[in-house]
Design a protein around this motif. Structure first.
Motif, mmCIF file in Angstrom:
data_model
loop_
_atom_site.group_PDB
_atom_site.id
_atom_site.type_symbol
_atom_site.label_atom_id
_atom_site.label_comp_id
_atom_site.label_asym_id
_atom_site.label_seq_id
_atom_site.Cartn_x
_atom_site.Cartn_y
_atom_site.Cartn_z
ATOM 1 N N LYS A 69 47.356 51.997 39.482
ATOM 2 C CA LYS A 69 47.649 50.658 38.669
ATOM 3 C C LYS A 69 49.080 50.384 38.909
ATOM 4 O O LYS A 69 49.583 49.165 38.810
ATOM 5 N N GLU A 70 49.907 51.501 38.452
ATOM 6 C CA GLU A 70 51.244 51.313 38.348
ATOM 7 C C GLU A 70 51.806 50.964 39.780
ATOM 8 O O GLU A 70 52.529 50.050 39.962
ATOM 9 N N ARG A 73 51.065 47.061 40.437
ATOM 10 C CA ARG A 73 51.297 46.211 38.922
ATOM 11 C C ARG A 73 52.007 45.026 39.394
ATOM 12 O O ARG A 73 51.825 44.008 38.645
ATOM 13 N N ASN A 74 52.323 44.794 40.654
ATOM 14 C CA ASN A 74 53.123 43.515 41.075
ATOM 15 C C ASN A 74 52.063 42.691 41.856
ATOM 16 O O ASN A 74 52.276 41.803 42.616
ATOM 17 N N LYS A 81 46.225 36.385 36.659
ATOM 18 C CA LYS A 81 45.926 37.724 35.731
ATOM 19 C C LYS A 81 44.654 37.242 34.654
ATOM 20 O O LYS A 81 44.694 36.099 34.072
ATOM 21 N N ARG A 262 44.709 43.641 43.575
ATOM 22 C CA ARG A 262 44.832 45.165 43.469
ATOM 23 C C ARG A 262 44.659 45.749 45.006
ATOM 24 O O ARG A 262 45.417 46.459 45.532
#
Length: 399
Positions: A69-70, A73-74, A81, A262
């Motif tokens: 997820k990090e 993140r973008n 979102k 993602r």
């Protein structure tokens, strides 16, 4: 691609069988598909099955990273979102081109992937109708992991409907009855009892969502999401007044919309596998390759109407003002791997995963195939050609 099965299939094929096959699909689904369904499935030999499984495992290893997820993140455009993202997507698909390696052997090459459901209901119907109307040997299977039609739909029901009543779950889409994939919506409703609902039909009271069915207002506890939020964003002004799905709502998502971004083109640069062509974010490219003809340029986000550039030039790169939103990917060379009575064809294979809550990893369950006489698979080429279109694959067990 399994020569003995392919030769026998081509020799035994008749157009009457094909028409009966299409009519069998329509009879079960309640409507004929509005997209072209190919005259043949794809027969995957054991060695290629093993490579596809290995490629998927290497890609999933990236998604299972604790920092995923990090890492992504973008990936989600700020304006798209949605609150209450969960720990993993419930559905995920991985697309491969069938190519040949340096030794001339068939091999998969990653094209794209999505944290989003595909035609999960329709693909089972299609595969079963192929078996009904054509001679498909028992040595090949459209399912994985020991699943059959009954256990497959039970798995879908467990993930999509779960503990709720089917009428408390809706299949959500933008104008579902106008979509080319609506046959999948109707067959999903037949098998799971959940109704396709348009975003414009949602009723909001506080944080709760409702829809009307048979004159009753029913609270929606869970959404089987088929809305591509790029599309929703693009059509916002045309849809008229409708509930915003970007707010804090008392509803569960299957799959949560954020996973569409993602698990997407965004993670291609993070996948290092012999089955994945090299990819870079354009703004992180150490040097512009001199052989740009061997690359494709892909936008990370399509809602601005930007498309993939196949024949890349330096001028194309120079025109890009937001290089962080583009990736440069080594071009994949499709192999004319499927012999048909009207000449060879190219194909892509989609590996379709289901990820139940509580499962540490996604479950490979089914597949989708696309067959084309053009290397631009999935792009409209005018009138559909014979022996092309949407299909499914039957796999030999991996060696």
């Amino acid at each position: 691609m399994i020569p003995s099965i392919r030769t026998a299939y081509n020799h035994q094929f008749t157009h009457r069988q094909y028409q009966d096959f299409l009519e069998g699909i329509a009879a079960e689904a309640g409507e004929a598909p509005v997209f072209k369904v190919a005259e043949t499935p794809v027969f995957i030999p054991a060695q290629l099955t093993a490579q596809l499984r290995k490629a998927c495992d290497e890609i999933i290893a990236v998604i299972l990273r604790p920092d995923f997820k990090e890492l992504t993140r973008n990936a989600i455009p700020h304006q798209l979102k949605v609150p209450h993202e969960n720990d993993h997507p419930h559905f995920m698909v991985i697309d491969f081109a069938v190519c040949r390696d340096e030794a001339g052997e068939l091999t998969p090459r990653l094209i794209e992937l999505q944290g989003f459901p595909s035609l999960y209901a329709f693909q089972e119907l299609m595969a079963r109708q192929f078996r009904t109307h054509f001679n498909i040997p028992d040595t090949v299977n459209n399912f994985f992991g020991g699943l059959n039609a009954d256990s497959y739909f039970q798995l879908l029901k467990d993930v999509i409907v779960g503990e709720y009543l089917p009428e408390e779950v809706v299949l959500l889409e933008v104008k579902p009855h106008e979509q080319k994939t609506r046959i999948d919506f109707y067959y999903t409703e037949k098998m799971l009892g959940i109704q396709p609902v348009c975003v414009t039909e949602l009723i909001q009271e506080g944080k709760k969502l409702y829809y009307e069915k048979d004159g009753r207002k029913i609270q929606i506890k869970r959404i089987y999401n088929r809305v591509i939020f790029d599309d929703l964003h693009r059509q916002h002004d045309k849809l008229g007044k409708h509930v915003s799905l970007f707010q804090d709502l008392d509803v569960e998502w299957i799959t949560h919309p954020n996973w569409f971004y993602r698990i997407s083109k965004y993670i291609l640069p993070f996948i290092h596998s012999e089955y994945a062509p090299k990819s870079w974010f354009l703004d992180e490219l150490p040097v512009i390759p001199s052989d740009l003809e061997n690359y494709v340029l892909k936008p990370l986000f399509s809602f601005a109407g930007q498309g993939v550039l196949i024949d890349v030039t330096q001028a194309d790169i120079d025109k890009i003002t937001d290089p962080g939103n583009w990736i440069l990917q080594h071009k994949v060379q499709y192999a004319p791997a499927i012999e048909t009575p009207e000449g060879p064809a190219y194909c892509e294979i989609r590996m379709m995963y289901i990820w139940p809550d509580g499962s540490p990893v996604p479950i490979l369950a089914h597949n989708l195939a696309r067959i084309s006489k053009s290397k631009m698979i999935g792009v409209s080429q005018g009138k559909p050609q014979n022996w092309t279109g949407g299909s499914c694959a039957f796999f030999e067990d991996a060696l």
